[in-house]
Design a protein around this motif. Structure first.
Motif, PDB file in Angstrom:
ATOM      1  N   ILE A 241       0.839  -1.200   0.000  1.00 24.68           N
ATOM      2  CA  ILE A 241       0.000   0.000   0.000  1.00 24.68           C
ATOM      3  C   ILE A 241       0.873   1.248   0.000  1.00 24.68           C
ATOM      4  O   ILE A 241       0.592   2.233  -0.704  1.00 24.68           O
ATOM      5  CB  ILE A 241      -0.950  -0.016   1.213  1.00 24.68           C
ATOM      6  N   ALA A 242       1.955   1.211   0.786  1.00 25.67           N
ATOM      7  CA  ALA A 242       2.887   2.344   0.801  1.00 25.67           C
ATOM      8  C   ALA A 242       3.550   2.527  -0.561  1.00 25.67           C
ATOM      9  O   ALA A 242       3.734   3.662  -1.030  1.00 25.67           O
ATOM     10  CB  ALA A 242       3.942   2.124   1.882  1.00 25.67           C
ATOM     11  N   VAL A 243       3.897   1.425  -1.213  1.00 19.54           N
ATOM     12  CA  VAL A 243       4.494   1.496  -2.549  1.00 19.54           C
ATOM     13  C   VAL A 243       3.516   2.112  -3.545  1.00 19.54           C
ATOM     14  O   VAL A 243       3.913   2.879  -4.433  1.00 19.54           O
ATOM     15  CB  VAL A 243       4.938   0.092  -3.014  1.00 19.54           C
ATOM     16  N   SER A 244       2.233   1.812  -3.397  1.00 19.92           N
ATOM     17  CA  SER A 244       1.219   2.397  -4.279  1.00 19.92           C
ATOM     18  C   SER A 244       1.214   3.915  -4.182  1.00 19.92           C
ATOM     19  O   SER A 244       1.084   4.614  -5.193  1.00 19.92           O
ATOM     20  CB  SER A 244      -0.163   1.839  -3.924  1.00 19.92           C
ATOM     21  N   LEU A 245       1.368   4.420  -2.979  1.00 24.40           N
ATOM     22  CA  LEU A 245       1.404   5.869  -2.784  1.00 24.40           C
ATOM     23  C   LEU A 245       2.731   6.457  -3.264  1.00 24.40           C
ATOM     24  O   LEU A 245       2.759   7.505  -3.929  1.00 24.40           O
ATOM     25  CB  LEU A 245       1.197   6.199  -1.304  1.00 24.40           C
ATOM     26  N   ILE A 246       3.821   5.774  -2.951  1.00 21.17           N
ATOM     27  CA  ILE A 246       5.144   6.286  -3.323  1.00 21.17           C
ATOM     28  C   ILE A 246       5.310   6.341  -4.834  1.00 21.17           C
ATOM     29  O   ILE A 246       5.887   7.299  -5.374  1.00 21.17           O
ATOM     30  CB  ILE A 246       6.238   5.421  -2.674  1.00 21.17           C
ATOM     31  N   GLN A 247       4.815   5.326  -5.541  1.00 21.07           N
ATOM     32  CA  GLN A 247       4.954   5.308  -6.995  1.00 21.07           C
ATOM     33  C   GLN A 247       4.188   6.453  -7.650  1.00 21.07           C
ATOM     34  O   GLN A 247       4.624   7.005  -8.649  1.00 21.07           O
ATOM     35  CB  GLN A 247       4.480   3.966  -7.553  1.00 21.07           C
ATOM     36  N   GLY A 248       3.029   6.808  -7.076  1.00 18.67           N
ATOM     37  CA  GLY A 248       2.317   7.969  -7.593  1.00 18.67           C
ATOM     38  C   GLY A 248       3.109   9.244  -7.392  1.00 18.67           C
ATOM     39  O   GLY A 248       3.154  10.112  -8.274  1.00 18.67           O
ATOM     40  N   TYR A 249       3.747   9.360  -6.238  1.00 15.52           N
ATOM     41  CA  TYR A 249       4.571  10.539  -5.948  1.00 15.52           C
ATOM     42  C   TYR A 249       5.801  10.577  -6.855  1.00 15.52           C
ATOM     43  O   TYR A 249       6.135  11.633  -7.408  1.00 15.52           O
ATOM     44  CB  TYR A 249       4.988  10.513  -4.482  1.00 15.52           C
TER      45      TYR A 249
END
Length: 266
Positions: A241-249
């Motif tokens: 879930i954290a990777v999902s947010l980081i990849q968008g950033y």
């Protein structure tokens, strides 16, 4: 890496191999053939369905978070304003305060990627960012748009971007070739980075979940022992879930960097 299922059909054992990569396959859900229009084939795939779902979630989130001029904002409104402030700060830091005209584009891009990634973390759903056509399509569209932007602003001076300042004349052909390849590689790296990170995480989750399901379906003693790796699985799920947010950033901040390069030829 695979799940094996044995089915008995007419006293014959059929071995079906389910790969963890099957979850990324684009499948047709509804197909309509129209002979009247020259055998026009209209097909709704899981990719198209979830793309519309992502769009619906983004619009719904902004409708719910609309403050409607109320004195006390809701929690949804505060959260959305925080995200907007973060993206706005990123645009100002990367592109400059004089170029905040690109904020709506970066904001929309960030929300599309983040919601698409988070939607894919729901079990038995489809992640549209695991389609290489989606990620590469995004990156190539941005690449051409940024290039056209640079050409429209700087005209022929744009090509000085491929010649670093202070380069000896003898090294100009070699450096131009290297810089050109590096510039074109942006069109691939931007999309492949997003695609590979999401696919790798979802593949790992699929393998672990299949293994845990088989362990839980065994004896009670083994099921109790499986609680330990299950806790690790939950931690990996949180990391995904954290990777999902980081990849968008990461995707958004790289686009900001590319826009800045086209505006200032750095």
């Amino acid at each position: 890496l695979f799940t094996y299922q044995i089915l008995m059909t007419n006293n014959t054992a059929l071995l079906i191999i389910n790969s963890p990569l099957d979850q990324f396959e684009v499948r047709s859900l509804i197909g309509i053939n129209a002979p009247i229009f020259g055998y026009l084939n209209l097909t709704l795939t899981n990719l198209a369905l979830y793309a519309m779902l992502v769009l619906f979630l983004i619009v719904s989130l902004h409708v719910i978070a609309n403050n409607n001029a109320r004195l006390i904002p809701s929690k949804w409104s505060i959260s959305l304003e925080s995200v907007y402030a973060s993206v706005s700060s990123m645009v100002r830091d990367q592109i400059g305060t004089a170029n905040e005209v690109y904020l709506p584009f970066i904001y929309s891009l960030f929300f599309f990627i983040v919601i698409a990634n988070l939607t894919g973390n729901v079990p038995y759903s489809f992640t549209i960012t695991t389609s290489i056509m989606v990620t590469i399509g995004l990156s190539f569209t941005i690449f051409f748009g940024v290039t056209i932007l640079g050409l429209s602003i700087h005209r022929l001076k744009f090509f000085s971007f491929f010649i670093p300042s202070g380069t000896p004349l003898a090294l100009v052909p070699l450096l131009v070739l290297i810089e050109l390849i590096s510039y074109i590689a942006r069109a691939f790296s931007l999309g492949i980075r997003l695609f590979s990170n999401i696919v790798a995480g979802h593949t790992l989750l699929k393998i672990l979940s299949t293994f845990l399901m088989q362990m839980f379906s065994a004896s009670i003693f083994i099921a109790i022992l499986t609680l330990i790796p299950f806790a690790l699985f939950l931690a990996i799920l949180g990391l995904e879930i954290a990777v999902s947010l980081i990849q968008g950033y990461v995707f958004s901040i790289l686009v900001c960097s590319y826009i800045k390069d086209s505006l200032e030829l750095h």
